[in-house]
Enzyme design. Structure first.
Site, PDB file in Angstrom:
ATOM      1  N   TYR A   1      24.958  41.896  -1.799  1.00 50.79           N
ATOM      2  CA  TYR A   1      23.651  41.713  -1.168  1.00 50.79           C
ATOM      3  C   TYR A   1      23.777  41.705   0.349  1.00 50.79           C
ATOM      4  CZ  TYR A   1      25.023  36.893  -0.146  1.00 50.79           C
ATOM      5  OH  TYR A   1      25.672  35.802   0.340  1.00 50.79           O
TER       6      TYR A   1
ATOM      7  N   ARG B   1      24.255  26.504   3.499  1.00 54.13           N
ATOM      8  CA  ARG B   1      25.424  26.324   4.361  1.00 54.13           C
ATOM      9  C   ARG B   1      25.512  24.869   4.820  1.00 54.13           C
ATOM     10  NH1 ARG B   1      25.596  29.551   9.876  1.00 54.13           N
ATOM     11  NH2 ARG B   1      24.120  27.932  10.468  1.00 54.13           N
TER      12      ARG B   1
ATOM     13  N   HIS C   1      -1.046  61.596  26.085  1.00 52.06           N
ATOM     14  CA  HIS C   1       0.310  61.049  26.145  1.00 52.06           C
ATOM     15  C   HIS C   1       0.352  59.633  25.598  1.00 52.06           C
ATOM     16  CE1 HIS C   1       3.587  58.819  28.136  1.00 52.06           C
ATOM     17  NE2 HIS C   1       4.274  59.902  27.830  1.00 52.06           N
TER      18      HIS C   1
ATOM     19  N   GLU D   1      33.602  34.520   9.189  1.00 49.75           N
ATOM     20  CA  GLU D   1      33.071  34.721  10.539  1.00 49.75           C
ATOM     21  C   GLU D   1      34.123  34.484  11.619  1.00 49.75           C
ATOM     22  OE1 GLU D   1      29.922  31.845  11.202  1.00 49.75           O
ATOM     23  OE2 GLU D   1      30.879  30.410   9.874  1.00 49.75           O
TER      24      GLU D   1
ATOM     25  N   SER E   1      30.420  35.289   2.492  1.00 53.01           N
ATOM     26  CA  SER E   1      29.237  35.788   3.185  1.00 53.01           C
ATOM     27  C   SER E   1      29.649  36.066   4.619  1.00 53.01           C
ATOM     28  CB  SER E   1      28.117  34.753   3.132  1.00 53.01           C
ATOM     29  OG  SER E   1      27.033  35.227   3.883  1.00 53.01           O
TER      30      SER E   1
ATOM     31  N   CYS F   1      25.173  37.752   6.118  1.00 54.90           N
ATOM     32  CA  CYS F   1      24.009  36.960   6.486  1.00 54.90           C
ATOM     33  C   CYS F   1      23.780  36.923   7.994  1.00 54.90           C
ATOM     34  CB  CYS F   1      24.123  35.543   5.943  1.00 54.90           C
ATOM     35  SG  CYS F   1      25.508  34.636   6.645  1.00 54.90           S
TER      36      CYS F   1
ATOM     37  N   GLY G   1      29.438  36.314   8.234  1.00 58.49           N
ATOM     38  CA  GLY G   1      28.596  35.835   9.328  1.00 58.49           C
ATOM     39  C   GLY G   1      28.899  36.694  10.531  1.00 58.49           C
TER      40      GLY G   1
ATOM     41  N   ASN H   1      27.329  37.455  13.186  1.00 61.69           N
ATOM     42  CA  ASN H   1      27.031  37.035  14.562  1.00 61.69           C
ATOM     43  C   ASN H   1      28.283  36.438  15.191  1.00 61.69           C
ATOM     44  OD1 ASN H   1      24.458  37.738  13.909  1.00 61.69           O
ATOM     45  ND2 ASN H   1      23.707  35.647  13.714  1.00 61.69           N
ATOM     46  N   ASP H   2      28.848  35.436  14.515  1.00 63.20           N
ATOM     47  CA  ASP H   2      30.061  34.823  15.044  1.00 63.20           C
ATOM     48  C   ASP H   2      31.238  35.780  14.993  1.00 63.20           C
ATOM     49  OD1 ASP H   2      30.011  32.234  16.219  1.00 63.20           O
ATOM     50  OD2 ASP H   2      29.267  31.431  14.324  1.00 63.20           O
TER      51      ASP H   2
ATOM     52  N   GLY I   1       7.114  65.371  25.886  1.00 62.45           N
ATOM     53  CA  GLY I   1       6.821  65.115  27.293  1.00 62.45           C
ATOM     54  C   GLY I   1       7.991  64.618  28.115  1.00 62.45           C
TER      55      GLY I   1
ATOM     56  N   ARG J   1       5.868  71.039  14.646  1.00 61.89           N
ATOM     57  CA  ARG J   1       6.953  70.091  14.378  1.00 61.89           C
ATOM     58  C   ARG J   1       6.447  69.033  13.414  1.00 61.89           C
ATOM     59  NH1 ARG J   1       6.592  68.035  20.475  1.00 61.89           N
ATOM     60  NH2 ARG J   1       4.537  67.110  20.349  1.00 61.89           N
TER      61      ARG J   1
ATOM     62  N   LYS K   1      12.012  73.070  18.675  1.00 60.33           N
ATOM     63  CA  LYS K   1      10.970  74.014  19.082  1.00 60.33           C
ATOM     64  C   LYS K   1      11.414  75.446  18.822  1.00 60.33           C
ATOM     65  CE  LYS K   1       8.772  72.629  22.750  1.00 60.33           C
ATOM     66  NZ  LYS K   1       8.835  72.282  24.188  1.00 60.33           N
TER      67      LYS K   1
ATOM     68  N   ARG L   1      10.498  76.620  28.470  1.00 65.26           N
ATOM     69  CA  ARG L   1      10.229  75.357  27.781  1.00 65.26           C
ATOM     70  C   ARG L   1      11.518  74.730  27.278  1.00 65.26           C
ATOM     71  NH1 ARG L   1       6.299  77.185  23.031  1.00 65.26           N
ATOM     72  NH2 ARG L   1       5.621  75.007  23.190  1.00 65.26           N
TER      73      ARG L   1
ATOM     74  N   MET M   1      10.911  66.153  28.792  1.00 61.90           N
ATOM     75  CA  MET M   1      11.552  67.145  29.643  1.00 61.90           C
ATOM     76  C   MET M   1      10.491  68.094  30.169  1.00 61.90           C
ATOM     77  SD  MET M   1      15.090  67.680  27.699  1.00 61.90           S
ATOM     78  CE  MET M   1      14.235  67.954  26.180  1.00 61.90           C
TER      79      MET M   1
ATOM     80  N   ARG N   1      20.140  27.329   6.540  1.00 58.64           N
ATOM     81  CA  ARG N   1      20.865  26.512   7.539  1.00 58.64           C
ATOM     82  C   ARG N   1      20.358  25.078   7.461  1.00 58.64           C
ATOM     83  NH1 ARG N   1      18.537  30.739   9.927  1.00 58.64           N
ATOM     84  NH2 ARG N   1      19.774  32.426  10.834  1.00 58.64           N
TER      85      ARG N   1
HETATM   86  P1  ADP Z   1       6.419  69.838  25.408  1.00 54.69           P
HETATM   87  O1  ADP Z   1       7.696  69.929  24.684  1.00 54.69           O
HETATM   88  O2  ADP Z   1       6.423  68.790  26.471  1.00 54.69           O
HETATM   89  O3  ADP Z   1       5.251  69.749  24.497  1.00 54.69           O
HETATM   90  P2  ADP Z   1       5.954  72.640  25.727  1.00 54.69           P
HETATM   91  O4  ADP Z   1       7.145  73.486  25.942  1.00 54.69           O
HETATM   92  O5  ADP Z   1       5.433  72.608  24.346  1.00 54.69           O
HETATM   93  O6  ADP Z   1       6.251  71.180  26.251  1.00 54.69           O
HETATM   94  O7  ADP Z   1       4.869  73.187  26.717  1.00 54.69           O
HETATM   95  C1  ADP Z   1       3.843  72.463  27.296  1.00 54.69           C
HETATM   96  C2  ADP Z   1       2.520  73.137  27.092  1.00 54.69           C
HETATM   97  O8  ADP Z   1       2.511  74.483  27.519  1.00 54.69           O
HETATM   98  C3  ADP Z   1       2.078  73.141  25.655  1.00 54.69           C
HETATM   99  O9  ADP Z   1       0.763  72.717  25.591  1.00 54.69           O
HETATM  100  C4  ADP Z   1       2.199  74.565  25.228  1.00 54.69           C
HETATM  101  O10 ADP Z   1       1.254  74.869  24.272  1.00 54.69           O
HETATM  102  C5  ADP Z   1       1.989  75.325  26.519  1.00 54.69           C
HETATM  103  N1  ADP Z   1       2.729  76.575  26.500  1.00 54.69           N
HETATM  104  C6  ADP Z   1       4.059  76.706  26.384  1.00 54.69           C
HETATM  105  N2  ADP Z   1       4.421  77.996  26.321  1.00 54.69           N
HETATM  106  C7  ADP Z   1       3.290  78.717  26.411  1.00 54.69           C
HETATM  107  C8  ADP Z   1       3.012  80.119  26.398  1.00 54.69           C
HETATM  108  N3  ADP Z   1       3.972  81.006  26.252  1.00 54.69           N
HETATM  109  N4  ADP Z   1       1.731  80.502  26.530  1.00 54.69           N
HETATM  110  C9  ADP Z   1       0.764  79.574  26.658  1.00 54.69           C
HETATM  111  N5  ADP Z   1       0.959  78.254  26.679  1.00 54.69           N
HETATM  112  C10 ADP Z   1       2.216  77.818  26.555  1.00 54.69           C
HETATM  113 MG    MG Z   2       4.837  71.025  23.149  1.00 52.98          MG
HETATM  114 MG    MG Z   3       4.129  68.491  26.773  1.00 51.98          MG
END
Ligand code: ADP
Ligand code: MG
Ligand code: MG
Length: 904
Positions: free
Chosen positions: A882, A649, A487, A776, A795, A862, A797, A799-800, A105, A369, A25, A96, A107, A593
Site C-alpha cells: 500500500y 505510530r 491567454h 526512515e 512502513s 507513509c 517514512g 520524509n525522514d 504562448g 492538438r 505542431k 512558428r 515561445m 500520529r
Molecule cells: P502558438 O504556439 O503560440 O499558438 P502559433 O505558431 O500557433 O503560436 O502561431 C500563432 C498564431 O499565428 C496562431 O493564431 C496561428 O493560427 C497564426 N498563424 C501561424 N501560422 C500562420 C500562417 N501560416 N498563416 C496564418 N496564420 C498563421
Molecule cells: Mg498556436
Molecule cells: Mg499563440
C-alpha cells in the site's frame, strides 16, 4: 541525418507519430495533410536541430541546414506558385515554434515574414487590397521587432513600445480599433515602427527575406531558452533536452477583409467537458488577435453565441447584428470546420484544440492538438469517450493526470451563501472553481503576497505569458478583456485555476491600483470572490462548501480499483480525517500520529506533567490520565476504518516540542505540579537539544521511558477490544518510529507484546494485532533483513529518510532548495518527489532485504511522497502492499497506482 521535413497538398514527410522529432505542431500539421485537410504548405526543422543549436551555436547550425531549408522553400514555392524573396508574386511565411509537449504562448511566432517595401506594393496591387497588404506589413515589423530584435516593454507598468506608438496614432486619428486604421495610418505605423527599431538596435530593419527567415528561425530556437519557457517547463516538468522544432509555413490571410477571419475552436468544452463543439473567431483579423483580446471575439456556433450573449446580458437582436456566429456569417466554412473537428477528434480520440484562418471564404487549418482542460473536463471527456466506444477503460485511466483530480475535491461556494452574495460584475466562465482573495494587480505582487501566506485574486486588463508565476500562486484570475480562448482562460484551465475573463464592464486602473465594479471602487488588498463556473464576481469573501463527488469521478475511482494492485491508505490522526479519507476511497490508515492527539484540549497539561516529572512514578501518574483519552481517540479511528488495517505510530517527536516556553505558562504549570518556577525552567532547558530531529525522539523515547510505550500499547489494545465487542472488524498495527537497529525494535516489541498479553489476561479475551516499524533511518534500510526478523510490517517514512539520506534538514532546506531548483542543481524538491535515484535505492533495498527474511512482510509508504504520482508509481512497481497519503490525495494516489499496474 535528415533535419527538415516538408508537408503540403495532401502529402507529408512526417506524421502524427513523429512528435518527438517534429514537435506536436509539426507532427500534427503533417498528419492533417495526410488526412486530406486544407493546410498551407510548409516544412518543419526538427527538435534535434534545436539541441544542435544549443550545443554548436547559430552559425554552425545555419550552415548545417541551409541547403535543406532552401530546398524546402523551393518546395513551398512550387506548391503555392509564389516566390520567396521576390516582389513579383511574393511568398510570405510564418515561422512558428512547436515542442513535443504543447507550451501555449510560451515561445515565439513571427507572421508575414518576407515583407519589405517592394513586396508590400506588389501584394497591395495583386490583392487589390492595399489595406490588407499594409496591415500585414505593420504586423510583421511589430512581431519581428519584438521576437527577433528584442524590442520589449521596459518595465511591467510600461506598455509594449509598438503598442505605445499604435495608441498614439489611433488617438491622433480619434479611433479605438485597429480595424479602423486606414492605409495611410498603417504606412505611417510601419515607418514609425522601423525608426523605433533603428533607435533601439542601431541598425536598419532587415529588408532581405532570407535574412529575415534566418533571424526568425534562430529566434525560435532562442525562445526555447527564454525565461518564461524555462519557467513553464519547470512547472510542467518538461525536460530541457526535448528542444523545440521550427515550423515554416506559407501564410494564409485572415485579414483580407470582411470575407476573411481567424479563430480557435475546441471539439468539446475545455472547462466542463461537455460534448459541445465551440470556439471563437474574429473577422478581418490575424494570428493572435482572438486570444489577445484586442476586439471582442464572436462565437462559432449559433448556440454558443446565444449562451455567450445571455451571459453578457446582450439581447438576441443586438447579438445577431453585432456579434453573429460563424455559422451565421460564413455558414459553409463553419460546417466544414465542424466536420474537420469531428474527423480530428475521431482520429486522435481526444478533445482537439484547433486554430484556423479563413482567407477570402476558404478555410485553412493551422493547428490541432489535444486540448488543455480542467480536472472536471478531463474526467468527463474520458468517461464520455469510453461510453462512445472511442477509447477503452485502460486508456481512460492512462489519460488521467492524477494531480488534476485534486481540483474536483476542493470546496465550491456554499449555495445558500451565494444567494446572499452581491454580484458586482459578470464575465465569462473561463475556468471553473470558487476563489476568494485579496485583489492584486501585478503578477510579481501576487507572488510577494502569496509568500506571506495571503490569498490573492489577480485582477488584470488581460494576462500575458509574463504573468504565469503570479497566476500560479493566485486563488483566481479576473480579466477585463479576452474571451474563452484568451491567454488567461487557456492557462487557467491548464492550471485548474478559477478564472473569470472578459468582464467588460469592470475598469482596471494599474497606475492607481484600483478596479471599479458595480459602482464600487476596489483597492489593492480588498476582498472579492470569483465563480469560475458562472463568471460572476462577488463582493467580499463568500463561504465555501464541500463538493459533491460521484458520477464520472466515482466511475474513474471504480476503474482505478479494478486495475490497481496497490492499496491506498491514508494518513489520518482524527476520526474526522479518517472518515473524509474513506469517503475518497482510502482502504485503511497507513499512519496515525498519536502525538497530534496530545495537543487537544486539556491533554497537553497531562503530557507536560508526564514530561516534567522527575521519576517513573510521576510519569506513570500523568500517563494514567492520558490513557483513557488516547483509548477513546483510537476507538473513534477504528470505528471509522471498520474492516481495514489501522497503523498507529508510537510517540515520535522530541519532548521539547510539548513543554511551555513562556514564563506565564511555566508558572501555571509549576503551581499545578507543586514545583517552583525555577524547577520547571531548569527541566525545560534540560530538554533543549542542538539538533532535535536527530536527538532524543522516536523509539529512543520509548526505550528510555518504557512506561510511555506501555501506556500507548495498552490504549491501542484496549480500544481494539472495546470496538471489537461492538461488532467492528478491527486490525490494529502498532508502529515503532525511528528504528535503526535490531536491538531497538526488539526492545520496543517486547514492551508492546508484554503489555498486550497483560491486557488480554485482564480482559479474558484477545484481538489479533501486528507490530512493525517505520523505515526512515538509512541504517534500518541497510539492515532490513535483521529488522524483519521482528517486524510484521515496514512502513517507509520517506520524509525522514530523505532528510537523513541527503543530510538536508527538512525545516531549513527550503531556503537553499529554492535556489537549487532555480539554478538547476536539483530538478525537483526531494521532499515532494521521491528521489528514486538515491533515496529510492534505500527503499528498494529495504523492501528486498525485508522480504528475503520474511516473504509475507507487509510493506507500505507513509511519507508525503505517498500522494505524489511519480513516487506512488515507484512504490507500486517495487511491489509495496500500500501507499498512504493525506485524505485529499487519496484519489490521486489511487489513479497513479492503477496507472503503475497498467504500465507494467
Ligand atoms: P502558438 O504556439 O503560440 O499558438 P502559433 O505558431 O500557433 O503560436 O502561431 C500563432 C498564431 O499565428 C496562431 O493564431 C496561428 O493560427 C497564426 N498563424 C501561424 N501560422 C500562420 C500562417 N501560416 N498563416 C496564418 N496564420 C498563421
Ligand atoms: Mg498556436
Ligand atoms: Mg499563440
Amino acid at each position: 541525418m535528415k533535419r527538415v521535413y516538408t508537408f503540403g497538398d495532401g502529402k507529408a514527410e512526417g506524421n502524427a507519430e513523429m512528435r518527438n522529432l517534429l514537435g506536436g505542431k509539426g507532427a500534427n500539421l503533417a498528419e492533417m495533410n495526410l488526412l486530406g485537410m486544407p493546410v498551407p504548405p510548409g516544412f518543419t526543422i526538427t527538435t534535434e536541430v534545436c539541441t544542435e543549436y544549443t550545443q554548436k551555436g547559430r552559425d554552425a547550425v545555419v550552415k548545417l541546414i541551409q541547403k535543406e531549408v532552401e530546398d524546402a522553400i523551393a518546395h513551398v514555392e512550387s506548391l503555392t506558385g509564389k516566390k520567396f524573396d521576390n516582389p513579383e508574386n511574393p511568398l510570405l511565411v510564418s515561422v512558428r515554434s512547436g515542442a513535443r509537449a504543447s507550451m501555449p504562448g510560451m515561445m515565439d511566432t513571427v507572421l508575414n515574414l518576407g515583407m519589405n517595401d517592394a513586396t508590400v506594393a506588389s501584394l497591395a496591387e495583386k490583392s487589390g487590397n492595399p489595406r490588407f497588404a499594409w496591415d500585414s506589413y505593420r504586423r510583421f515589423v511589430q512581431m519581428y521587432g519584438d521576437v527577433v530584435l528584442g524590442m520589449k516593454p521596459k518595465s511591467k507598468a510600461d506598455i509594449d513600445p509598438f503598442e505605445a506608438i499604435m495608441e498614439k496614432v489611433k488617438e491622433e486619428k480619434g479611433v479605438r480599433l485597429d480595424t479602423e486604421l486606414g492605409v495611410e495610418d498603417l504606412q505611417k505605423l510601419v515607418k514609425l515602427f522601423k525608426s523605433a527599431v533603428k533607435d533601439f538596435t542601431g541598425k536598419d530593419f532587415p529588408d532581405s527575406a532570407w535574412e529575415q527567415l534566418w533571424g526568425g528561425i534562430c529566434a525560435v530556437f532562442d525562445s526555447w531558452m527564454n525565461e518564461r519557457a524555462i519557467l513553464y517547463r519547470r512547472m510542467n516538468q518538461i525536460p530541457e533536452e526535448w528542444g523545440t522544432a521550427v515550423n515554416v509555413q506559407a501564410m494564409v490571410y485572415g485579414n483580407m477583409g470582411e470575407n476573411s477571419a481567424t479563430g480557435v475552436a475546441f471539439s468539446r468544452d475545455a472547462a466542463t467537458g461537455e460534448n459541445m463543439f465551440n470556439g471563437e473567431y474574429l473577422i478581418n483579423a490575424q494570428g493572435e488577435d482572438v486570444v489577445a483580446g484586442i476586439r471582442t471575439p464572436q462565437q462559432i456556433t449559433v448556440e454558443g453565441s446565444r449562451r455567450w450573449a445571455a451571459l453578457q446580458g446582450i439581447g438576441e437582436e443586438e447579438r445577431a447584428s453585432k456579434y453573429p456566429s460563424l455559422q451565421e456569417t460564413m455558414p459553409v466554412c463553419a460546417e466544414e470546420l465542424i466536420s474537420i473537428a469531428n474527423k480530428l477528434e475521431d482520429y486522435y480520440r481526444d478533445m482537439q484544440d484547433m486554430e484556423f484562418t479563413i482567407q477570402d471564404g476558404k478555410l485553412w487549418m493551422l493547428q490541432t492538438r489535444n486540448g488543455k482542460r480542467t480536472g472536471a473536463a478531463m474526467v468527463k471527456i474520458a468517461m464520455d469517450l469510453l461510453r462512445e466506444n472511442k477509447i477503452d477503460e485502460k486508456t481512460v485511466l492512462m489519460r488521467m493526470e492524477p494531480q488534476k483530480l485534486d481540483e474536483l475535491l476542493h470546496p465550491v461556494f456554499d449555495k445558500s451563501a451565494l444567494k446572499r452574495a452581491n454580484v458586482m460584475a459578470k464575465g465569462l466562465p473561463a475556468s471553473p472553481g470558487a476563489a476568494s482573495g485579496q485583489i492584486v494587480f501585478f503578477a510579481d505582487e501576487a507572488e510577494t503576497w502569496a509568500e506571506k501566506k495571503k490569498k490573492v485574486v489577480l485582477v488584470r486588463i488581460e494576462t500575458s505569458p509574463e504573468d504565469l508565476r503570479g497566476m500560479a500562486v493566485a486563488q483566481g484570475i479576473l480579466t477585463m478583456r479576452g474571451g474563452m480562448t484568451s491567454h488567461a482562460a487557456v492557462v487557467a484551465r491548464g492550471m485548474g485555476k478559477c478564472c473569470v475573463s472578459g468582464a467588460g464592464e469592470i475598469k482596471v486602473d494599474y497606475a492607481a491600483k484600483t478596479v471599479e465594479m458595480g459602482g464600487k471602487v476596489y483597492k489593492e488588498g480588498d476582498w472579492i470572490s470569483l465563480n469560475g463556473s458562472t463568471g460572476e464576481v462577488y463582493d467580499g469573501q463568500v463561504p465555501t462548501a464541500e463538493p459533491e463527488l460521484g458520477g464520472d469521478f466515482g466511475a474513474i475511482m471504480n476503474l482505478a480499483a479494478k486495475y490497481t494492485k496497490t492499496l491506498v491508505r491514508t494518513n489520518a490522526d482524527t476520526p474526522r480525517d479518517a472518515k473524509q479519507a474513506r469517503h475518497f476511497g482510502a482502504q485503511g490508515i497507513g499512519l496515525c500520529r498519536t502525538e497530534h492527539m496530545f495537543f487537544e484540549g486539556d491533554r497537553i497539561k497531562a503530557v507536560r506533567e508526564m514530561i516534567l516529572s522527575g521519576d517513573v512514578e510521576g510519569r506513570r501518574k500523568a500517563l494514567a490520565k492520558l490513557l483513557p483519552m488516547q483509548r477513546s481517540d483510537f476507538e473513534g479511528i477504528f470505528e471509522a476504518m471498520d474492516g481495514y488495517g489501522v497503523t498507529i505510530r508510537l510517540l515520535d517527536p522530541p519532548l521539547h516540542e510539548f513543554v511551555p516556553h513562556q514564563t506565564a505558562t511555566q508558572k501555571e504549570l509549576a503551581s499545578e505540579m507543586g514545583l517552583t518556577l525555577e524547577e520547571v525552567k531548569a527541566k525545560v532547558d534540560s530538554l533543549e537539544e542542538f539538533n532535535p530531529m536527530l536527538g532524543h525522539r522516536g523509539c529512543r523515547l520509548g526505550i528510555t521511558y518504557p512506561e510511555i510505550t506501555e501506556m500507548q500499547a495498552r490504549a491501542i489494545i484496549e480500544a481494539a477490544l472495546n470496538v471489537k465487542n461492538r461488532g467492528i472488524s478491527v486490525h490494529p498495527e502498532i508502529m515503532i518510529p525511528l528504528v535503526g537497529t535490531l536491538k531497538e525494535i526488539q526492545n520496543q516489541a517486547d514492551v508492546i507484546n508484554t503489555t498486550a498479553a497483560k491486557v488480554f489476561e485482564e480482559r479474558g479475551e484477545s484481538v489479533p494485532y501486528k507490530v512493525g516499524t517505520m523505515i526512515e533511518v538509512p541504517r534500518a534500510a541497510l539492515t532490513a533483513d535483521q529488522i524483519a526478523t521482528v517486524a510484521d510490517f515496514f512502513s517507509f517514512g520517506t520524509n525522514d529518510l530523505t532528510q537523513m539520506t541527503f543530510g538536508y534538514s527538512r525545516d531549513d532546506a527550503p531556503k537553499f532548495l529554492k535556489f537549487y531548483k532555480e539554478h538547476g542543481i536539483i530538478k525537483t524538491d526531494p521532499f515532494e518527489v521521491l528521489d528514486q535515484e538515491g533515496v529510492g535505492q534505500l527503499v528498494r533495498m529495504g523492501v528486498e532485504k525485508g522480504r528475503a527474511t520474511k516473504p509475507e512482510l507487509k510493506v507500505g509508504i507513509c511519507g508525503e511522497h505517498g500522494g505524489e504520482p511519480s513516487s506512488v508509481k515507484f512504490c507500486a512497481k517495487l511491489g509495496m502492499n500500500y501507499v498512504s497519503c493525506s485524505p485529499y490525495r487519496v484519489p490521486i494516489a489511487r489513479v497513479a497506482a492503477a496507472q503503475a499496474a497498467l504500465e507494467e
